[in-house]
Design a protein around this motif. Sequence first.
Motif, mmCIF file in Angstrom:
data_model
loop_
_atom_site.group_PDB
_atom_site.id
_atom_site.type_symbol
_atom_site.label_atom_id
_atom_site.label_comp_id
_atom_site.label_asym_id
_atom_site.label_seq_id
_atom_site.Cartn_x
_atom_site.Cartn_y
_atom_site.Cartn_z
ATOM 1 N N GLU A 20 0.869 -1.120 -0.319
ATOM 2 C CA GLU A 20 -0.293 0.053 0.047
ATOM 3 C C GLU A 20 0.839 1.537 -0.123
ATOM 4 N N ALA A 21 1.818 1.298 0.659
ATOM 5 C CA ALA A 21 2.559 2.716 0.761
ATOM 6 C C ALA A 21 3.200 2.821 0.209
ATOM 7 N N ILE A 22 4.242 1.422 -0.942
ATOM 8 C CA ILE A 22 4.530 1.984 -2.345
ATOM 9 C C ILE A 22 3.392 2.046 -3.476
ATOM 10 N N ASN A 23 2.814 1.667 -3.382
ATOM 11 C CA ASN A 23 1.324 2.839 -4.414
ATOM 12 C C ASN A 23 1.302 3.509 -4.062
ATOM 13 N N ALA A 24 1.010 3.893 -3.065
ATOM 14 C CA ALA A 24 0.902 5.299 -2.528
ATOM 15 C C ALA A 24 2.073 6.098 -3.046
ATOM 16 N N TYR A 25 3.185 6.426 -3.389
ATOM 17 C CA TYR A 25 4.327 7.204 -3.140
ATOM 18 C C TYR A 25 4.687 7.006 -4.946
ATOM 19 N N ILE A 26 4.296 5.825 -5.547
ATOM 20 C CA ILE A 26 4.669 6.269 -6.886
ATOM 21 C C ILE A 26 3.540 6.875 -7.522
ATOM 22 N N GLU A 27 1.939 6.860 -6.611
ATOM 23 C CA GLU A 27 1.178 7.848 -7.344
ATOM 24 C C GLU A 27 1.931 9.475 -6.840
ATOM 25 N N ALA A 28 1.949 9.396 -5.435
ATOM 26 C CA ALA A 28 2.404 10.953 -5.613
ATOM 27 C C ALA A 28 3.950 11.403 -6.143
ATOM 28 N N MET A 55 8.288 -9.490 0.912
ATOM 29 C CA MET A 55 9.436 -9.664 1.621
ATOM 30 C C MET A 55 10.015 -8.176 1.506
ATOM 31 N N HIS A 56 10.279 -8.018 -0.275
ATOM 32 C CA HIS A 56 11.177 -7.168 -0.776
ATOM 33 C C HIS A 56 10.425 -6.911 -2.585
ATOM 34 N N VAL A 57 10.647 -5.507 -2.311
ATOM 35 C CA VAL A 57 10.023 -4.991 -3.168
ATOM 36 C C VAL A 57 11.555 -3.552 -3.336
ATOM 37 N N ALA A 58 11.946 -3.893 -4.530
ATOM 38 C CA ALA A 58 12.776 -2.948 -5.211
ATOM 39 C C ALA A 58 11.868 -2.177 -6.412
ATOM 40 N N PHE A 59 12.108 -0.754 -5.960
ATOM 41 C CA PHE A 59 11.134 0.598 -7.080
ATOM 42 C C PHE A 59 11.988 1.326 -6.903
ATOM 43 N N SER A 60 11.511 2.203 -8.260
ATOM 44 C CA SER A 60 12.198 3.625 -8.177
ATOM 45 C C SER A 60 11.344 4.906 -8.094
ATOM 46 N N LEU A 61 11.593 6.238 -7.692
ATOM 47 C CA LEU A 61 10.517 7.055 -7.646
ATOM 48 C C LEU A 61 11.865 8.128 -8.107
ATOM 49 N N GLY A 62 11.155 8.386 -9.264
ATOM 50 C CA GLY A 62 12.085 9.703 -10.739
ATOM 51 C C GLY A 62 13.229 7.885 -10.577
ATOM 52 N N SER A 63 14.478 8.617 -10.635
ATOM 53 C CA SER A 63 15.324 8.155 -10.458
ATOM 54 C C SER A 63 16.799 7.744 -9.527
ATOM 55 N N THR A 64 15.738 7.793 -8.142
ATOM 56 C CA THR A 64 16.509 7.752 -7.118
ATOM 57 C C THR A 64 15.596 5.533 -6.806
ATOM 58 N N LEU A 65 16.796 4.870 -7.096
ATOM 59 C CA LEU A 65 16.040 3.944 -6.029
ATOM 60 C C LEU A 65 16.219 3.460 -4.956
ATOM 61 N N MET A 66 15.345 2.780 -4.951
ATOM 62 C CA MET A 66 14.708 2.418 -3.019
ATOM 63 C C MET A 66 14.418 0.904 -2.759
ATOM 64 N N VAL A 99 -1.237 14.169 -1.376
ATOM 65 C CA VAL A 99 -0.849 12.603 -1.841
ATOM 66 C C VAL A 99 -0.104 11.996 -0.633
ATOM 67 N N LEU A 100 0.286 12.646 -0.439
ATOM 68 C CA LEU A 100 1.408 11.806 1.445
ATOM 69 C C LEU A 100 0.401 12.130 2.042
ATOM 70 N N ALA A 101 -0.457 13.997 2.012
ATOM 71 C CA ALA A 101 -1.264 14.584 3.734
ATOM 72 C C ALA A 101 -3.006 13.467 3.994
ATOM 73 N N GLU A 102 -2.803 12.242 2.809
ATOM 74 C CA GLU A 102 -4.082 10.971 2.530
ATOM 75 C C GLU A 102 -3.788 10.726 4.082
#
Length: 144
Positions: A20-28, A55-66, A99-102
């Motif tokens: 849920e958090a990762i999907n919210a961050y990608i929306e934001a 267990m583990h998720v690798a994702f990016s926000l812009g060019s930042t890998l997280m 989006v973050l404030a929701e």
Amino acid sequence: MKQKNIEVIPYLEFRGNCEEAINAYIEAFGGEIHYMSRWPEDTADEPPEMIGKVMHVAFSLGSTLMSAGDSYAYEGVSKGLKLMIQMDSQEEALHTVSVLAEGGTILSPLKPHPKPDDGGCGSITRDRFGYTWIVTCPNPDKAL
């Protein structure tokens, strides 16, 4: 010491709501999930409530890998950790903050930084997952 080519990748920990958090961050912020694995049923060391959680998720926000994951040993979000992101415009920054404030809290609304840093604007928001985000953008009143 020889300079090494390394990249620090922030790793966020959650208590069962990682996806849920990762999907919210990608929306934001925009971004994408590169890889996601889940806790399997045959993991004897994990409590049953972890089965199927991230267990583990690798994702990016812009060019930042997280990266991130759900953990039964979750101890809460560190108050000393803040995540800062630079948006290209005030409109993008305002969208991101909303989006973050929701379900979260705007600790400081988007406003110009004080001099001598008044070429930018910033906002601080604690999201519903407990992480604090510093969202910045150029100050439109100082545009050339």
